[in-house]
Design a protein around this motif. Structure first.
Motif, PDB file in Angstrom:
ATOM      1  N   LYS A  61       0.823  -1.125   0.026  1.00 36.39           N
ATOM      2  CA  LYS A  61       0.024  -0.125   0.143  1.00 36.39           C
ATOM      3  C   LYS A  61       0.887   1.098  -0.007  1.00 36.39           C
ATOM      4  CE  LYS A  61      -4.186  -1.818   2.091  1.00 36.39           C
ATOM      5  NZ  LYS A  61      -4.989  -1.678   3.269  1.00 36.39           N
ATOM      6  N   THR A  62       2.186   1.139   0.423  1.00 38.86           N
ATOM      7  CA  THR A  62       3.013   2.229   0.658  1.00 38.86           C
ATOM      8  C   THR A  62       3.474   2.611  -0.858  1.00 38.86           C
ATOM      9  OG1 THR A  62       4.941   0.868   0.685  1.00 38.86           O
ATOM     10  CG2 THR A  62       3.874   1.661   3.001  1.00 38.86           C
ATOM     11  N   ASP A  63       3.807   3.964  -1.158  1.00 40.00           N
ATOM     12  CA  ASP A  63       4.026   4.544  -2.605  1.00 40.00           C
ATOM     13  C   ASP A  63       5.427   3.821  -2.930  1.00 40.00           C
ATOM     14  OD1 ASP A  63       2.034   6.028  -2.374  1.00 40.00           O
ATOM     15  OD2 ASP A  63       2.944   7.892  -1.679  1.00 40.00           O
ATOM     16  N   CYS A  64       6.276   3.616  -1.915  1.00 34.47           N
ATOM     17  CA  CYS A  64       7.616   2.769  -2.391  1.00 34.47           C
ATOM     18  C   CYS A  64       7.428   1.528  -2.910  1.00 34.47           C
ATOM     19  CB  CYS A  64       8.523   2.748  -1.345  1.00 34.47           C
ATOM     20  SG  CYS A  64       8.949   4.439  -0.502  1.00 34.47           S
ATOM     21  N   TYR A  65       6.505   0.680  -2.817  1.00 35.94           N
ATOM     22  CA  TYR A  65       6.322  -0.501  -3.264  1.00 35.94           C
ATOM     23  C   TYR A  65       5.077  -1.264  -4.065  1.00 35.94           C
ATOM     24  CZ  TYR A  65      10.169  -1.276   0.000  1.00 35.94           C
ATOM     25  OH  TYR A  65      11.462  -1.123   0.639  1.00 35.94           O
ATOM     26  N   LYS A  66       4.915   0.176  -4.821  1.00 37.49           N
ATOM     27  CA  LYS A  66       3.606  -0.247  -5.708  1.00 37.49           C
ATOM     28  C   LYS A  66       4.029  -1.042  -6.976  1.00 37.49           C
ATOM     29  CE  LYS A  66       0.741   3.673  -4.838  1.00 37.49           C
ATOM     30  NZ  LYS A  66      -0.059   4.997  -5.614  1.00 37.49           N
ATOM     31  N   ARG A  67       5.393  -1.276  -7.286  1.00 35.49           N
ATOM     32  CA  ARG A  67       5.680  -2.069  -8.319  1.00 35.49           C
ATOM     33  C   ARG A  67       6.114  -3.469  -7.658  1.00 35.49           C
ATOM     34  NH1 ARG A  67      11.215  -1.493 -12.083  1.00 35.49           N
ATOM     35  NH2 ARG A  67      11.075  -3.484 -13.025  1.00 35.49           N
ATOM     36  N   THR A  68       5.326  -4.760  -8.091  1.00 36.41           N
ATOM     37  CA  THR A  68       5.548  -5.985  -7.478  1.00 36.41           C
ATOM     38  C   THR A  68       5.997  -7.148  -8.569  1.00 36.41           C
ATOM     39  OG1 THR A  68       3.243  -6.354  -7.923  1.00 36.41           O
ATOM     40  CG2 THR A  68       3.718  -5.335  -5.805  1.00 36.41           C
ATOM     41  N   HIS A  69       6.194  -8.142  -8.266  1.00 37.18           N
ATOM     42  CA  HIS A  69       6.846  -9.066  -9.241  1.00 37.18           C
ATOM     43  C   HIS A  69       6.324 -10.548  -8.911  1.00 37.18           C
ATOM     44  CE1 HIS A  69       9.517  -6.359 -10.721  1.00 37.18           C
ATOM     45  NE2 HIS A  69       9.767  -5.964  -9.496  1.00 37.18           N
ATOM     46  N   PRO A  70       5.673 -11.413  -9.508  1.00 37.77           N
ATOM     47  CA  PRO A  70       5.261 -12.713  -9.284  1.00 37.77           C
ATOM     48  C   PRO A  70       6.403 -13.681  -8.545  1.00 37.77           C
ATOM     49  CG  PRO A  70       5.507 -12.438 -11.694  1.00 37.77           C
ATOM     50  CD  PRO A  70       5.757 -11.160 -11.121  1.00 37.77           C
ATOM     51  N   VAL A  71       5.626 -14.243  -7.771  1.00 34.95           N
ATOM     52  CA  VAL A  71       6.929 -15.521  -7.035  1.00 34.95           C
ATOM     53  C   VAL A  71       7.137 -16.427  -8.067  1.00 34.95           C
ATOM     54  CG1 VAL A  71       7.026 -17.140  -5.081  1.00 34.95           C
ATOM     55  CG2 VAL A  71       6.163 -14.784  -4.817  1.00 34.95           C
ATOM     56  N   HIS A  72       6.154 -16.866  -8.714  1.00 38.17           N
ATOM     57  CA  HIS A  72       6.129 -18.035  -9.280  1.00 38.17           C
ATOM     58  C   HIS A  72       6.353 -17.646 -11.059  1.00 38.17           C
ATOM     59  CE1 HIS A  72       5.695 -20.881  -6.326  1.00 38.17           C
ATOM     60  NE2 HIS A  72       4.676 -20.055  -5.857  1.00 38.17           N
ATOM     61  N   GLY A  73       6.888 -18.545 -12.044  1.00 41.05           N
ATOM     62  CA  GLY A  73       7.036 -18.019 -13.289  1.00 41.05           C
ATOM     63  C   GLY A  73       8.446 -17.513 -13.672  1.00 41.05           C
ATOM     64  N   PRO A  74       8.670 -17.139 -14.879  1.00 38.95           N
ATOM     65  CA  PRO A  74       9.916 -16.772 -15.540  1.00 38.95           C
ATOM     66  C   PRO A  74      10.288 -15.318 -15.081  1.00 38.95           C
ATOM     67  CG  PRO A  74       8.233 -16.752 -17.408  1.00 38.95           C
ATOM     68  CD  PRO A  74       7.496 -17.518 -16.056  1.00 38.95           C
ATOM     69  N   VAL A  75      11.674 -15.007 -15.180  1.00 38.02           N
ATOM     70  CA  VAL A  75      11.940 -13.899 -14.660  1.00 38.02           C
ATOM     71  C   VAL A  75      11.689 -12.898 -15.790  1.00 38.02           C
ATOM     72  CG1 VAL A  75      13.742 -14.746 -13.479  1.00 38.02           C
ATOM     73  CG2 VAL A  75      14.131 -14.346 -15.707  1.00 38.02           C
ATOM     74  N   ASP A  76      11.617 -11.531 -15.560  1.00 30.16           N
ATOM     75  CA  ASP A  76      11.340 -10.360 -16.287  1.00 30.16           C
ATOM     76  C   ASP A  76      12.672 -10.157 -17.044  1.00 30.16           C
ATOM     77  OD1 ASP A  76      13.227  -9.321 -14.776  1.00 30.16           O
ATOM     78  OD2 ASP A  76      11.795  -7.914 -13.863  1.00 30.16           O
ATOM     79  N   ASP A  77      12.459  -9.543 -18.204  1.00 29.93           N
ATOM     80  CA  ASP A  77      13.416  -9.262 -19.175  1.00 29.93           C
ATOM     81  C   ASP A  77      14.715  -8.744 -18.864  1.00 29.93           C
ATOM     82  OD1 ASP A  77      11.643 -10.307 -21.116  1.00 29.93           O
ATOM     83  OD2 ASP A  77      11.041  -8.135 -21.996  1.00 29.93           O
ATOM     84  N   GLU A  78      14.593  -7.573 -17.923  1.00 25.59           N
ATOM     85  CA  GLU A  78      15.788  -7.073 -17.243  1.00 25.59           C
ATOM     86  C   GLU A  78      16.600  -7.996 -16.602  1.00 25.59           C
ATOM     87  OE1 GLU A  78      16.916  -3.250 -14.509  1.00 25.59           O
ATOM     88  OE2 GLU A  78      14.669  -3.609 -14.988  1.00 25.59           O
ATOM     89  N   THR A  79      15.996  -8.757 -15.722  1.00 20.12           N
ATOM     90  CA  THR A  79      16.513  -9.958 -14.873  1.00 20.12           C
ATOM     91  C   THR A  79      17.287 -11.198 -15.768  1.00 20.12           C
ATOM     92  OG1 THR A  79      15.025  -9.490 -13.371  1.00 20.12           O
ATOM     93  CG2 THR A  79      16.394 -11.458 -13.043  1.00 20.12           C
ATOM     94  N   LEU A  80      16.525 -11.276 -16.910  1.00 23.44           N
ATOM     95  CA  LEU A  80      16.940 -12.282 -17.841  1.00 23.44           C
ATOM     96  C   LEU A  80      18.423 -11.688 -18.432  1.00 23.44           C
ATOM     97  CD1 LEU A  80      16.620 -15.113 -19.092  1.00 23.44           C
ATOM     98  CD2 LEU A  80      15.105 -14.050 -20.903  1.00 23.44           C
ATOM     99  N   CYS A  81      18.412 -10.354 -18.891  1.00 21.01           N
ATOM    100  CA  CYS A  81      19.349 -10.103 -19.437  1.00 21.01           C
ATOM    101  C   CYS A  81      20.783  -9.954 -18.418  1.00 21.01           C
ATOM    102  CB  CYS A  81      19.087  -8.416 -20.136  1.00 21.01           C
ATOM    103  SG  CYS A  81      20.310  -7.733 -20.814  1.00 21.01           S
ATOM    104  N   LEU A  82      20.323  -9.613 -17.184  1.00 18.80           N
ATOM    105  CA  LEU A  82      21.456  -9.590 -16.311  1.00 18.80           C
ATOM    106  C   LEU A  82      22.042 -11.125 -16.236  1.00 18.80           C
ATOM    107  CD1 LEU A  82      23.344  -8.240 -13.998  1.00 18.80           C
ATOM    108  CD2 LEU A  82      21.315  -8.881 -12.580  1.00 18.80           C
ATOM    109  N   LEU A  83      21.035 -12.019 -15.961  1.00 18.60           N
ATOM    110  CA  LEU A  83      21.570 -13.386 -15.757  1.00 18.60           C
ATOM    111  C   LEU A  83      22.373 -13.919 -17.026  1.00 18.60           C
ATOM    112  CD1 LEU A  83      18.271 -14.913 -14.223  1.00 18.60           C
ATOM    113  CD2 LEU A  83      20.490 -14.219 -13.144  1.00 18.60           C
ATOM    114  N   ARG A  84      21.920 -13.724 -18.205  1.00 18.13           N
ATOM    115  CA  ARG A  84      22.860 -14.103 -19.310  1.00 18.13           C
ATOM    116  C   ARG A  84      24.210 -13.370 -19.681  1.00 18.13           C
ATOM    117  NH1 ARG A  84      18.076 -13.705 -23.962  1.00 18.13           N
ATOM    118  NH2 ARG A  84      16.960 -15.735 -23.530  1.00 18.13           N
ATOM    119  N   LYS A  85      24.382 -12.194 -18.896  1.00 20.97           N
ATOM    120  CA  LYS A  85      25.459 -11.307 -18.923  1.00 20.97           C
ATOM    121  C   LYS A  85      26.567 -11.778 -18.031  1.00 20.97           C
ATOM    122  CE  LYS A  85      27.344  -6.794 -18.298  1.00 20.97           C
ATOM    123  NZ  LYS A  85      26.853  -5.310 -17.873  1.00 20.97           N
TER     124      LYS A  85
END
Length: 956
Positions: free
Chosen positions: A84-108
């Motif tokens: 509910k706080t403004d700092c953490y309005k962006r969330t991510h799913p616990v299950h499933g594939p990673v997002d594109d930014e994380t996938l790019c970092l992992l490949r790097k």
């Protein structure tokens, strides 16, 4: 009824305890009141009311669970913070594939994980794969996402997130903390649950600021504590000893952030901070698994060595020697070596790694040998006294046994096994003979083996494989020229020296200016030395054979050894490397096989050894290798003549050889059967295969053989060929060329190797398959109707047959028939496939019968012992051969009128007689020598050197 209702209401967890008791008591009063007021006939209405109450309770439970799940959706799965706080309005799913930014970092970073559960398990040590959505949240906050990114990007963590701060999630209950405190934060594992519902909850930013303040305060307070923990001022070098006045920031970069000394054995954490290895390990052990600089989680397994360029800078620093009266400046990398050269003990103890037995007490292994002796002197006296009393003074055995028991007690069994092997004198390395077998069987050249030997020794620190010189020493015991022996009488024109290894193929050949120039390279063993080596290899089998036959072990002989000789030419063996004389890129290989050994005992001969696999390359011993063309009669004669001279000398002498500790006598019988027809005609002085005189066993011409297909007998011999050559050479009866040729029956050169008139089973099979291949083509083209077909038509028949065989039988067309192709071609399945291309049913039957008869005859000459393996076919052979000949002269008359192939003639006319004489044809074939040819090609590629002479030695 009341009791069961109370139980039902207790089970429903969504109602408060007080409310539950009130509902239960009120319901109880209602039911009792109704029981008093309502007659027995109206109790069914009361049951209906009770069921309605239960349904209401279940509905309340479902609604409460839904509210609980909605509350869980607003919380982070990892840290439990509210979204509910403004700092953490962006969330991510616990299950499933990673997002594109994380996938790019992992490949790097070349990481294999591609899903959020894997990353959460790796970073936070939380297994979310077994989560239930009624208990655990299904998303996590962006702060935790940032921590994951910092973990894999090796950047320092700005927000302090202790490893034990993750949430513990419990199932929903009447006192559920999630539902009660959703607006005020969530209980952590490290904090008690909050009971003050009206107190204001701090924001996440305030928490982060407080944590950073705590961290900075802890760093200031713990700096002195960490220095006391490591206590390395007498071990590590102070930055004051630097010879150059470096900038402050540079000094900080090369100094440990705990002890502030110059880095000693530096290590780097995941947050990119540098420490001395001993300093950070001590701090982690005492203060927990965190980086002492930034409190980022850090474990001993996360420590890595810095990049090499930084280490080079560190080693190149100039250091002033701390020893008194020594003003020398040395490099940091050479400081230890310089310090060990000082004789002043007091000055050296300031910064030396080695303690000389003084205080503080150092570990035993860090002491010098003299200090170790001093510390263990009492124990040494006790061990010595025990060894003299109990073990006959063997102090070494007592100490090694103690060491062995200590290793076993700590489950260090691998090291204990190596020590035990050393104690028993075996050592941890392989025997040189085993290493030699590994090198040869894996086709490793000397240089390849040496690379493997050096690599294994460098990696393991132990000499598991033996060096090349040890292999060469072991090889001497396996090659001819190692075992002593004697001949009685001594061999004519052969040296009595027995230590003869590989010799030049031309040795023993008298040379003169007028001789034919021999441009070849040949290497060979001396025949008698090679025979002795083969017998010594079979020593155990010979002694076991004597024991099995109940013969006296002390029997000295004479033992009769039967030798099969084989010789064959190899086609193109050209290589792209090497230099030396221009020699033909064809090779000839002469070999022998010990077929059996028997002894005359009483009035009978008993066989004590018989080769089980006479056509294996393992029992086919190479005797001579030459780079020459088998058709070059002069070169072949020049190379093989000395070898044949040794063979002739051995026929009239007896070998004295020690076997089983007793000097025994051996006689040799040589049977040259492993030759194909081309080489038999070459060495026996006969005309080539296209001659009118079709057979190397009898005197029949091609016309006579086609008219009388079956009834012939063996008439040729080596002695008769020599006599006929003398007639051919001298022409005593002054006849014309045709008359003289008819008299000598095709002998046109001097025979120089004695062969046994026989059939080579392998080449017989290949020759007959080639003939069947031609018959198939002619049947497709219906030559029995139209014998005058053009060359183009015949070529078309061949292409049709090749295409069909490739499709049906997976037989690829070959320029020259091989043994494997012949085996696949000669089958009933092949005939069935060929009949699909032939229209006439009558021709189908004739072709099938011809193949059926051939397949019944083939095992008789191919098997090693037909009397045991196929006795029925052996008895039927004469009938089958006559029927086969009848078919050739009737149904296939268009092909065999007035002519027949060489191998068809031998197959039909001479097989029963040879088997009656020798017992087998297949066992005396040249197949072992042909298999050895493959080894020759493989070893030649393996042992290629610059010089072809050395190369041939290696191959032999």
């Amino acid at each position: 009824k009341v009791r069961s209702f109370e139980k039902t209401s207790d089970d429903s967890q969504h109602i408060n305890k007080d409310q539950t008791e009130e509902v239960a008591s009120s319901n109880k009063e209602i039911i009792l009141r109704k029981d008093e007021a309502v007659p027995r006939g109206e109790k069914m209405d009361l049951m209906g009311n009770r069921q309605a109450l239960e349904k209401d309770a279940n509905d309340m439970k479902i609604q409460d669970n839904k509210a609980h799940q909605n509350n869980l959706k607003q919380l982070c799965r990892i840290c439990g913070v509210s979204f509910k706080t403004d700092c953490y309005k962006r969330t991510h799913p616990v299950h499933g594939p990673v997002d594109d930014e994380t996938l790019c970092l992992l490949r790097k970073k070349e990481k294999k994980a591609t899903s959020w559960p894997d990353l959460i398990t790796k970073v936070f040590k939380i297994d979310v794969r077994g989560d239930v959505d009624t208990i655990h949240p299904t998303r996590f906050c962006h702060n935790c996402w940032s921590i994951i990114h910092r973990k894999f990007s090796n950047t320092p963590c700005e927000v302090y997130f202790p490893r034990n701060s993750t949430m513990e999630w419990q199932p929903h209950s009447p006192n559920c903390d999630v539902c009660h405190t959703i607006s005020r934060g969530v209980k952590r594992k490290s904090h008690p649950p909050s009971v003050q519902h009206g107190k204001r909850v701090k924001t996440i930013a305030e928490h982060a600021r407080i944590n950073r303040g705590v961290k900075n305060q802890a760093q200031i307070n713990n700096k002195k504590l960490m220095k006391e923990i490591v206590n390395c001022k007498n071990i590590h070098l102070s930055t004051k000893l630097l010879a150059v006045d470096y900038p402050v920031d540079f000094i900080k970069s090369i100094s440990c952030q705990i002890c502030e000394h110059i880095l000693a054995d530096p290590v780097e954490t995941t947050c990119r901070h540098l420490f001395c290895r001993t300093c950070i390990l001590k701090c982690i052990k005492v203060m927990g698994s965190y980086c002492p600089s930034c409190w980022y989680p850090c474990f001993p397994t996360d420590l890595v060595t810095p990049v090499k360029s930084f280490l080079n800078i560190l080693d190149s620093l100039g250091i002033r020697c701390p020893v008194k009266e020594c003003d020398e400046e040395i490099l940091h990398a050479k400081y230890g070596h310089h310090l060990s050269s000082h004789k002043e003990m007091k000055g050296r103890e300031l910064y030396s790694h080695i303690n000389k037995g003084g205080r503080p007490r150092q570990h035993l292994l860090s002491l010098t040998r003299r200090a170790q002796k001093h510390r263990l002197r009492e124990l040494k006296r006790q061990v010595k006294a025990f060894a003299e009393k109990e073990e006959g003074g063997d102090i070494k055995a007592v100490c090694m046994t103690l060491f062995l028991l200590a290793l076993r007690a700590k489950n260090e069994h691998r090291q204990a096994d190596e020590l035990e092997a050393i104690m028993q004198g075996r050592g941890s390395g392989l025997h040189p003979a085993v290493c030699l077998a590994i090198r040869v069987n894996t086709f490793l050249s000397c240089s390849q083996y040496h690379k493997m030997y050096r690599t294994v020794k460098a990696v393991t620190g132990r000499q598991i494989f033996q060096p090349l010189h040890a292999l060469r020493t072991a090889e001497k015991a396996l090659l001819p020229g190692y075992h002593p022996f004697e001949w009685k009488p001594p061999l004519k024109n052969v040296s009595t020296n027995t230590e003869v290894g590989i010799i030049d193929g031309l040795s023993g050949l008298p040379l003169s200016i007028d001789d034919y120039p021999v441009d070849t390279i040949a290497k060979r063993f001396r025949y008698d030395a090679a025979l002795v080596c083969a017998l010594k290899d079979m020593e155990e089998e010979v002694l076991e054979g004597m024991k099995a036959k109940n013969l006296d072990d002390y029997l000295s002989g004479p033992f009769t050894v039967v030798i099969k000789e084989s010789c064959d030419g190899m086609g193109d063996v050209s290589e792209k490397h090497g230099n030396g004389p221009a020699v033909p890129e064809k090779a000839v290989r002469f070999s022998f096989t010990v077929m059996n050994i028997y002894i005359a005992h009483g009035n009978e001969s008993k066989r004590i050894f018989e080769e089980v696999k006479p056509n294996s390359e393992l029992c086919c011993k190479p005797l001579c290798l030459m780079l020459a063309d088998e058709s070059d009669h002069e070169t072949l004669t020049a190379i093989l003549s000395p070898l044949i001279a040794e063979r002739e000398a051995m026929k009239n002498s007896e070998l004295l050889l020690e076997m089983g500790g007793i000097l025994r006598t051996f006689k040799f019988i040589f049977r040259g059967t492993g030759y194909d027809e081309k080489l038999v005609r070459e060495v026996e002085g006969l005309e080539a295969s296209g001659s009118t005189y079709i057979c190397t066993l009898c005197d029949a011409t091609r016309l006579e053989a086609s008219q009388n297909l079956v009834f012939h007998s063996i008439t040729r011999s080596h002695a008769e060929n020599l006599e006929r050559y003398e007639i051919w050479r001298s022409n005593p009866y002054h006849e014309s060329v045709d008359e003289l040729r008819d008299r000598v029956k095709g002998v046109s050169a001097k025979p120089f190797i004695e062969t046994v008139p026989s059939i080579d089973a392998l080449h017989c099979d290949i020759g007959n398959a080639t003939e069947f291949y031609r018959i198939f083509q002619m049947e497709i083209g219906e030559v029995y109707k139209n014998p005058d077909a053009s060359k183009e038509e015949r070529k078309r028949w061949q292409l049709t047959l090749d295409k069909h065989l490739r499709k049906k039988m997976n037989l690829k067309p070959m320029m020259r028939m091989s043994g494997n192709f012949a085996r696949k071609l000669m089958s009933k399945e092949t005939v069935e496939a060929v009949c699909e291309l032939i229209k006439c049913e009558e021709r189908h039957e004739a072709l099938k019968e011809l193949m059926d008869l051939y397949l019944k005859m083939k095992p008789v000459w191919r098997s090693s012992c037909p009397a045991k393996e196929c006795p029925e076919l052996l008895c039927q052979y004469s009938y089958n051969s006559q029927r086969f000949a009848e078919l050739l002269s009737t149904k296939f008359k268009y092909r065999y009128e007035g002519k027949i192939t060489n191998y068809f003639h031998k197959t039909l006319a001479h097989v029963p007689e040879i088997i009656e004489r020798d017992g087998s044809i297949g066992a005396w074939a040249s197949e072992g020598n042909e298999s050895g040819n493959k080894l020759f090609r493989r070893f030649r590629k393996m042992n290629a050197r610059q010089s072809k002479c050395y190369e041939m030695e290696d191959v032999l």
